[in-house]
Design a protein around this motif. Structure first.
Motif, short mmCIF file in Angstrom:
data_model
loop_
_atom_site.label_atom_id
_atom_site.label_comp_id
_atom_site.label_asym_id
_atom_site.label_seq_id
_atom_site.Cartn_x
_atom_site.Cartn_y
_atom_site.Cartn_z
N ARG A 40 0.81 -1.31 -0.05
CA ARG A 40 -0.04 -0.11 0.04
C ARG A 40 0.80 1.22 0.00
O ARG A 40 0.21 2.44 0.52
CB ARG A 40 -0.95 -0.20 1.48
N ARG A 42 3.47 1.84 1.72
CA ARG A 42 4.32 2.51 2.99
C ARG A 42 5.57 1.61 3.35
O ARG A 42 5.82 1.51 4.60
CB ARG A 42 3.00 2.30 4.00
N GLU A 292 -5.99 6.31 0.38
CA GLU A 292 -4.73 6.59 1.00
C GLU A 292 -4.88 7.19 2.54
O GLU A 292 -4.11 6.92 3.55
CB GLU A 292 -3.95 7.76 0.24
N GLU A 296 -3.47 5.92 6.03
CA GLU A 296 -2.75 6.62 6.97
C GLU A 296 -3.41 6.46 8.60
O GLU A 296 -2.50 6.25 9.21
CB GLU A 296 -2.90 7.98 6.65
#
Length: 336
Positions: A40, A42, A292, A296
């Motif tokens: 994803r 990250r 997104e 987060e």
């Protein structure tokens, strides 16, 4: 996948000195969570997250006796043999293409998908996604060996279930699942109390229809978490993530295995629903966020099940799925 610097491979190497479980039965979720974070976008947060999770890791278990082509049936479902099974798949994957190994063992392992609270098949699904989406590096092949080995060691089948009246859609079929009366106990205890499930996937034989229905099931189970996750905020995640792991593996499997995979995934999702669903759902409304933004928030929360459900929610990719991820964030204890 945001992994141009090899961060995922570094994290997997770091994790492969640890066992697949901790405290006797709890699953080591770190390999699945770090793969989800890398997938994803990250990857830069992988090692920071892993530092927080690291105190939960335990040493790799001791070997007992090598698993071979002659004795593997006797070792199937024996959690004491986890190291033996992982070693077996390490050797197999060094000799043959990983898709061939997966195709051989998938039908052997599929009936035991329910062992380890469905975590082994989920770990395999993450490993397969990585191999399908990027380079077939040594750490990623080793991760598949660990997932398959864990699955073999925790292999656990179900007794015959009484078929109940089915429903046309996956959402309606999940709504038709009857929660078990006594929901006290661990996963194996509760699983033994599941005696009947609605018919939904048993008549499917066409591979493309099986794939379509798997996607429908993942969507329905993910959406349902938003209104029913309060029943058991952690375990109900698996009603969505287990069938999604199977769905992710389909492209690497022979088409002849797709329909049996749907049937096993439905049974797992429905059984988890029976074991942990509350008597009633509750309405839930969530703010409109992008994928997104949801990632987060999941990363800031840190819980491994939240991260994995968010990963599945992004596969589904709609507001109902994002609401489920946000509901999991609200219900779950943050990783600290």
């Amino acid at each position: 996948m945001d992994d141009t610097t090899g961060i995922l491979d570094e994290a997997l190497e770091r994790l492969h000195v640890s066992g697949p479980e901790r405290r006797g039965r709890l699953t080591n979720h770190a390999p699945m969570a770090v793969e989800a974070l890398a997938a994803r976008g990250r990857a830069k947060d992988v090692h920071r997250w892993l530092d927080l999770y690291a105190p939960r890791l335990e040493e790799f278990p001791s070997a007992v006796e090598p698993v071979t082509a002659e004795n593997w049936r006797a070792a199937l479902g024996d959690p004491r043999r986890a190291a033996d099974w992982i070693g077996h798949f390490d050797r197999e994957l060094a000799l043959r293409p990983w898709r061939d190994v997966l195709a051989q063992w998938w039908p052997r392992l599929l009936p035991g998908l329910y062992g380890g609270s469905t975590h082994p098949v989920i770990r395999v699904g993450h490993a397969v996604r990585t191999l399908l989406g990027g380079a077939e590096t040594a750490p990623r092949l080793t991760e598949l060996a660990h997932g398959l080995g864990y699955w073999a060691a925790r292999h656990h089948t179900l007794p015959s279930l009484t078929p109940l009246t089915g429903a046309g859609s996956a959402a309606a079929a999940l709504d038709a699942v009857r929660p078990i009366v006594d929901q006290d106990g661990g996963f194996p205890v509760l699983l033994a109390r599941v005696e009947a499930l609605p018919v939904w996937a048993s008549g499917v034989t066409d591979p493309d229809e099986a794939r379509h229905r798997l996607g429908e099931l993942v969507r329905a189970a993910t959406h349902r978490y938003a209104t029913h996750g309060h029943g058991e905020e952690t375990m109900l995640v698996h009603a969505a993530t287990a069938p999604n792991a199977v769905l992710r593996a389909l492209p690497a499997l022979p088409r002849a295995l797709w329909a049996p995979s749907l049937r096993a995934a439905w049974t797992a999702s429905a059984a988890v629903t029976a074991m942990y669903s509350p008597a009633e759902g509750v309405p839930y409304s969530a703010p409109a966020l992008t994928g997104e933004e949801v990632v987060e928030r999941a990363l800031a929360h840190g819980d491994e099940h939240v991260i994995k459900l968010t990963d599945t929610a992004l596969d589904v990719g709609d507001e109902g799925a994002y609401a489920a991820a946000l509901r999991a964030i609200e219900l779950s204890t943050p990783l600290t």
